[in-house]
Design a protein around this motif. Sequence first.
Motif, PDB file in Angstrom:
ATOM      1  N   LEU A  56       0.824  -1.206   0.000  1.00 48.52           N
ATOM      2  CA  LEU A  56       0.000   0.000   0.000  1.00 48.52           C
ATOM      3  C   LEU A  56       0.860   1.259   0.000  1.00 48.52           C
ATOM      4  N   LEU A  57       1.898   1.257   0.813  1.00 51.34           N
ATOM      5  CA  LEU A  57       2.795   2.425   0.867  1.00 51.34           C
ATOM      6  C   LEU A  57       3.539   2.612  -0.448  1.00 51.34           C
ATOM      7  N   GLY A  58       3.918   1.506  -1.085  1.00 49.01           N
ATOM      8  CA  GLY A  58       4.580   1.595  -2.390  1.00 49.01           C
ATOM      9  C   GLY A  58       3.669   2.204  -3.441  1.00 49.01           C
ATOM     10  N   ASP A  59       2.424   1.786  -3.446  1.00 48.69           N
ATOM     11  CA  ASP A  59       1.459   2.351  -4.397  1.00 48.69           C
ATOM     12  C   ASP A  59       1.211   3.831  -4.120  1.00 48.69           C
ATOM     13  N   LEU A  60       1.111   4.193  -2.861  1.00 49.37           N
ATOM     14  CA  LEU A  60       0.915   5.609  -2.512  1.00 49.37           C
ATOM     15  C   LEU A  60       2.091   6.459  -2.963  1.00 49.37           C
ATOM     16  N   ALA A  61       3.288   5.934  -2.759  1.00 47.84           N
ATOM     17  CA  ALA A  61       4.476   6.704  -3.133  1.00 47.84           C
ATOM     18  C   ALA A  61       4.592   6.865  -4.646  1.00 47.84           C
ATOM     19  N   LYS A  62       4.178   5.848  -5.413  1.00 51.22           N
ATOM     20  CA  LYS A  62       4.300   5.903  -6.881  1.00 51.22           C
ATOM     21  C   LYS A  62       3.239   6.790  -7.530  1.00 51.22           C
ATOM     22  N   SER A  65      -0.855  11.614  -4.608  1.00 52.04           N
ATOM     23  CA  SER A  65      -0.715  13.072  -4.657  1.00 52.04           C
ATOM     24  C   SER A  65       0.434  13.506  -3.737  1.00 52.04           C
ATOM     25  N   PHE A  66       0.622  14.793  -3.637  1.00 54.00           N
ATOM     26  CA  PHE A  66       1.664  15.338  -2.767  1.00 54.00           C
ATOM     27  C   PHE A  66       1.417  14.933  -1.316  1.00 54.00           C
ATOM     28  N   PHE A  67       0.150  14.975  -0.902  1.00 53.46           N
ATOM     29  CA  PHE A  67      -0.198  14.601   0.466  1.00 53.46           C
ATOM     30  C   PHE A  67       0.156  13.136   0.736  1.00 53.46           C
ATOM     31  N   ASP A  68      -0.117  12.250  -0.222  1.00 49.79           N
ATOM     32  CA  ASP A  68       0.208  10.829  -0.067  1.00 49.79           C
ATOM     33  C   ASP A  68       1.718  10.625   0.059  1.00 49.79           C
TER      34      ASP A  68
END
Length: 195
Positions: A56-62, A65-68
């Motif tokens: 999940l964190l990998g997908d958020l980082a890729k 948005s800026f907030f993610d």
Amino acid sequence: MGFYLELRPNGPAAQESATNGYFAEFYEQTPPPVFWLLYGVAGFALVCMGLAAYSLLGDLAKSGSFFDTLLVACIFSSVPFYFLIGLKLVGFRKMVRISGDELVVGFQFLRKIRFAKRVNRSQIKDISLINQRPRPNVAPGQHDDPQYYIRGHWRVVVELRNGKSIVVDRHTEKGALEPLSLSLMNWLSEDSRQD
């Protein structure tokens, strides 16, 4: 109030030396085993949460948005802080050394003094043991448990002649600071006896 480890005298609290005059050393005691237990539990939780949220964190980082991206960066920044806390528990100890006419307040890391403030006895105006918040304590009227009766932090403060001050140590209990405070006051008063 936080966790404060007491400064304990290294050997006798103060001793007279023929060559150095007055000499005393105080070192922060080692962390109790419960600190290491809590440190291990925090590390275990950090690893488990990291493994559970890895994809999940990998997908958020890729693709986020800026907030993610900011959120992921905050989560990953906790790892270096975890290791810095461990380094503090292992190697950093606060120390106070009174040797001859010099007061040294700093930290000892792997037996070497770091971040030290050195003050000559002639630069010191006064030494006091004060309470940071001298306000009435309302806790006894609201609780039966004496653990809530703490009135802020007690501090051993060295006031210099140039108007600055140095906080030598602080604690929630006055009794934990009294040996250090008495040693410093005796050391300072010894200078006036020699004049």
